[in-house]
Design a protein around this motif. Sequence first.
Motif, PDB file in Angstrom:
ATOM      1  N   LEU A  19       0.798  -1.220   0.069  1.00  5.42           N
ATOM      2  CA  LEU A  19      -0.009   0.073  -0.097  1.00  5.42           C
ATOM      3  C   LEU A  19       0.816   1.284   0.030  1.00  5.42           C
ATOM      4  N   TRP A  20       2.045   1.222   0.713  1.00  2.00           N
ATOM      5  CA  TRP A  20       2.876   2.465   0.848  1.00  2.00           C
ATOM      6  C   TRP A  20       3.344   2.783  -0.309  1.00  2.00           C
ATOM      7  N   ILE A  21       4.205   1.901  -0.828  1.00  2.00           N
ATOM      8  CA  ILE A  21       5.082   2.007  -2.043  1.00  2.00           C
ATOM      9  C   ILE A  21       4.095   2.455  -3.507  1.00  2.00           C
ATOM     10  N   THR A  22       2.880   1.566  -3.437  1.00  2.00           N
ATOM     11  CA  THR A  22       2.034   2.166  -4.472  1.00  2.00           C
ATOM     12  C   THR A  22       1.279   3.531  -4.322  1.00  2.00           C
ATOM     13  N   SER A  23       1.171   3.921  -3.007  1.00  2.00           N
ATOM     14  CA  SER A  23       0.587   5.460  -2.781  1.00  2.00           C
ATOM     15  C   SER A  23       1.851   6.266  -3.250  1.00  2.00           C
ATOM     16  N   LEU A  24       3.293   5.902  -2.951  1.00  2.00           N
ATOM     17  CA  LEU A  24       4.224   6.748  -3.517  1.00  2.00           C
ATOM     18  C   LEU A  24       4.299   6.920  -5.165  1.00  2.00           C
ATOM     19  N   ILE A  25       4.232   5.602  -5.591  1.00  2.00           N
ATOM     20  CA  ILE A  25       4.195   5.575  -7.052  1.00  2.00           C
ATOM     21  C   ILE A  25       3.100   6.280  -7.734  1.00  2.00           C
ATOM     22  N   LEU A  26       1.853   6.386  -7.278  1.00  3.25           N
ATOM     23  CA  LEU A  26       0.662   6.691  -7.803  1.00  3.25           C
ATOM     24  C   LEU A  26       0.125   7.990  -6.759  1.00  3.25           C
ATOM     25  N   ASP A  28      -0.251  11.059  -7.485  1.00  3.75           N
ATOM     26  CA  ASP A  28      -1.031  12.017  -7.808  1.00  3.75           C
ATOM     27  C   ASP A  28      -2.679  11.923  -7.850  1.00  3.75           C
ATOM     28  N   ASN A  29      -2.879  10.404  -8.121  1.00  7.23           N
ATOM     29  CA  ASN A  29      -4.338  10.108  -7.856  1.00  7.23           C
ATOM     30  C   ASN A  29      -4.708   9.088  -6.673  1.00  7.23           C
ATOM     31  N   MET A  30      -3.679   9.071  -5.868  1.00  9.29           N
ATOM     32  CA  MET A  30      -4.010   8.106  -4.689  1.00  9.29           C
ATOM     33  C   MET A  30      -3.447   8.890  -3.562  1.00  9.29           C
ATOM     34  N   ASP A  92      -8.186   7.691  -7.174  1.00  6.03           N
ATOM     35  CA  ASP A  92      -9.109   8.352  -8.159  1.00  6.03           C
ATOM     36  C   ASP A  92      -8.770   7.918  -9.804  1.00  6.03           C
ATOM     37  N   GLY A  93      -9.859   7.401 -10.507  1.00  2.37           N
ATOM     38  CA  GLY A  93      -9.802   7.241 -11.893  1.00  2.37           C
ATOM     39  C   GLY A  93      -9.583   5.729 -12.067  1.00  2.37           C
ATOM     40  N   ALA A  99      -3.989   0.197 -12.075  1.00  3.17           N
ATOM     41  CA  ALA A  99      -2.501   0.299 -11.464  1.00  3.17           C
ATOM     42  C   ALA A  99      -2.288   0.013 -10.238  1.00  3.17           C
ATOM     43  N   ALA A 100      -3.103   0.607  -9.205  1.00  6.68           N
ATOM     44  CA  ALA A 100      -3.079   0.205  -7.842  1.00  6.68           C
ATOM     45  C   ALA A 100      -3.403  -1.166  -7.509  1.00  6.68           C
ATOM     46  N   THR A 101      -4.066  -1.765  -8.245  1.00  7.89           N
ATOM     47  CA  THR A 101      -4.329  -3.135  -8.122  1.00  7.89           C
ATOM     48  C   THR A 101      -3.333  -4.180  -8.589  1.00  7.89           C
ATOM     49  N   VAL A 102      -2.570  -3.904  -9.439  1.00 10.66           N
ATOM     50  CA  VAL A 102      -1.563  -4.507 -10.061  1.00 10.66           C
ATOM     51  C   VAL A 102      -0.315  -4.077  -9.105  1.00 10.66           C
TER      52      VAL A 102
END
Length: 129
Positions: A19-26, A28-30, A92-93, A99-102
């Motif tokens: 969750l943390w790494i994904t939130s950093l990568i995304l 702009d929309n997470m 969002d989006g 992308a977040a799921t993957v």
Amino acid sequence: MVRFLVHTLIFLGSAALGLWITSLILSDNMSLPLMALLVATVVYAVAQWILSPLIFKMATKYANAILGGVGLVSTFVALLIATLVVDDFTIDGIGTWIAATVLVWLITALATWILPMFLLKEAAEKKKG
């Protein structure tokens, strides 16, 4: 009992990393502030723990073709539940959801594979010494 606790810590740690790494990568929309990350980690992990076997069983019974995607489906549903339960957790989006799921699925899978090497190796070394 100790083994269960170690596996639980690994599961929670991998969920938090995903969750943390994904939130950093995304970013702009997470949105996932620290306190929301802590709560979302527990909600996500519990949802994954419950959903994975359930979705696997349903896929086996009704849709064998999606068996390979069970992890992705349960990740998506667990993310959806976490965003509904945790106020400050937003995605969002449609592209960001995909992308977040993957990303969460991939990072969590890798962390679940790698974390035991460090945690269990350290425990084995302490036992020897």
